[in-house]
Design a protein around this motif. Structure first.
Motif, PDB file in Angstrom:
ATOM      1  N   GLU A 132     -18.506  75.836 -28.609  1.00 16.42           N
ATOM      2  CA  GLU A 132     -19.720  75.024 -28.552  1.00 16.42           C
ATOM      3  C   GLU A 132     -19.575  73.701 -27.806  1.00 16.42           C
ATOM      4  N   ARG A 172     -21.958  73.023 -24.581  1.00 17.56           N
ATOM      5  CA  ARG A 172     -22.936  71.925 -24.558  1.00 17.56           C
ATOM      6  C   ARG A 172     -22.757  71.048 -23.313  1.00 17.56           C
ATOM      7  N   ALA A 231     -32.362  66.147 -23.604  1.00 16.97           N
ATOM      8  CA  ALA A 231     -31.325  66.898 -24.306  1.00 16.97           C
ATOM      9  C   ALA A 231     -30.279  65.964 -24.897  1.00 16.97           C
ATOM     10  N   TYR A 232     -29.852  64.998 -24.108  1.00 14.40           N
ATOM     11  CA  TYR A 232     -28.785  64.084 -24.525  1.00 14.40           C
ATOM     12  C   TYR A 232     -29.213  63.221 -25.705  1.00 14.40           C
ATOM     13  N   GLU A 233     -30.428  62.699 -25.641  1.00 15.16           N
ATOM     14  CA  GLU A 233     -30.912  61.821 -26.708  1.00 15.16           C
ATOM     15  C   GLU A 233     -31.409  62.612 -27.914  1.00 15.16           C
ATOM     16  N   GLY A 234     -31.697  63.894 -27.702  1.00 15.83           N
ATOM     17  CA  GLY A 234     -32.288  64.688 -28.774  1.00 15.83           C
ATOM     18  C   GLY A 234     -31.291  65.308 -29.727  1.00 15.83           C
ATOM     19  N   ASP A 235     -30.007  65.141 -29.468  1.00 17.71           N
ATOM     20  CA  ASP A 235     -28.992  65.758 -30.326  1.00 17.71           C
ATOM     21  C   ASP A 235     -27.819  64.803 -30.479  1.00 17.71           C
ATOM     22  N   ASP A 236     -27.582  64.362 -31.689  1.00 23.70           N
ATOM     23  CA  ASP A 236     -26.511  63.394 -31.943  1.00 23.70           C
ATOM     24  C   ASP A 236     -25.137  63.920 -31.562  1.00 23.70           C
ATOM     25  N   ILE A 237     -24.994  65.230 -31.499  1.00 14.41           N
ATOM     26  CA  ILE A 237     -23.692  65.802 -31.148  1.00 14.41           C
ATOM     27  C   ILE A 237     -23.272  65.348 -29.751  1.00 14.41           C
ATOM     28  N   TYR A 238     -24.240  65.205 -28.842  1.00 16.68           N
ATOM     29  CA  TYR A 238     -23.905  64.756 -27.490  1.00 16.68           C
ATOM     30  C   TYR A 238     -23.315  63.343 -27.516  1.00 16.68           C
TER      31      TYR A 238
END
Length: 226
Positions: free
Chosen positions: A101, A105, A124-131
């Motif tokens: 994963e 990503r 995408a970058y701001e929408g997922d804290d994993i990034y």
């Protein structure tokens, strides 16, 4: 192999000797290269050749693989787009790593940037804290991405709507104004003017028609028959 262009202004002598000599294949030296990567992550420089040497050592010595190091190498490579560094790094990863994963990503982010889908990249970058977690150890990541986007914009446009630029670099208000000024651009009435350069200037195209000798003789023959 594609050209590797990202070299720091000054490469430590010990790193240079490792890259140039047979010691680059000595697994005992991997920790030296990993420490050098950590330095790159804090000083915002990127030494792709040294980072590729780490991945090459991992390729031959799978027990040495450090997932966080692999992650940081790929994140640094993202900051050098449109240079081919990211793909060069991927070529040295084993099939298992490429399908995990974190790497998947980062590949998704690379695809968005390479397709110039900048607004989608930020969504995408701001929408997922994993990034944010994946890029946390690479200081100046967002700044580097914005700089590369600005370079692409300057190569393509002589002017761009302020609203479009805002979506591209994910900035607004004073931060956007400061960014525009830092690029040497100007803004008026909602339009950002970009100085003419060798990439965005209009080029005159001269069309020529090549007629082979055989075609010319046929043309002359038809003319004489008439």
């Amino acid at each position: 192999m594609a050209r590797v262009s990202n070299t720091p202004a000054s490469r430590p002598e010990v790193i240079q000797s490792l890259i140039d000599g047979v010691d680059r294949y000595n697994p005992d030296n991997v920790s030296i290269l990993e420490e050098y990567l950590a330095t790159q992550c804090t000083n915002k420089e990127c030494d792709t050749m040294a980072n590729l040497a780490i991945l090459k050592l991992y390729q031959f010595n799978t027990h040495l693989i450090n997932d966080q190091v692999v992650n940081n190498i790929l994140v640094k490579a993202l900051t050098t787009l449109p240079e081919p560094d990211f793909n060069l790094c991927l070529y040295l990863l084993n099939e298992q790593l490429v399908t995990e994963e974190p790497v998947v990503r980062l590949i998704a982010l690379q695809d968005l940037l390479e397709q110039a889908r900048y607004a989608d990249f930020w969504t995408a970058y701001e929408g997922d804290d994993i990034y944010k977690e994946l890029t946390a150890e690479v200081l100046g990541f967002e700044e580097s991405i914005r700089t590369n986007i600005a370079n692409a914009v300057a190569m393509t446009f002589q002017s761009i709507e302020l609203e479009s630029l805002q979506r591209y670099v994910h900035l607004k208000g004073q931060a956007l104004s400061d960014f525009i000024k830092a690029q040497g651009w100007t803004e008026a009435s909602g339009v950002v003017a970009i100085p003419v350069n060798k990439d965005n200037e209009a080029k005159t195209t001269v069309l020529t028609e090549n007629i082979k000798f055989e075609q010319l003789t046929k043309i002359i023959g038809h003319s004489n028959d008439a």
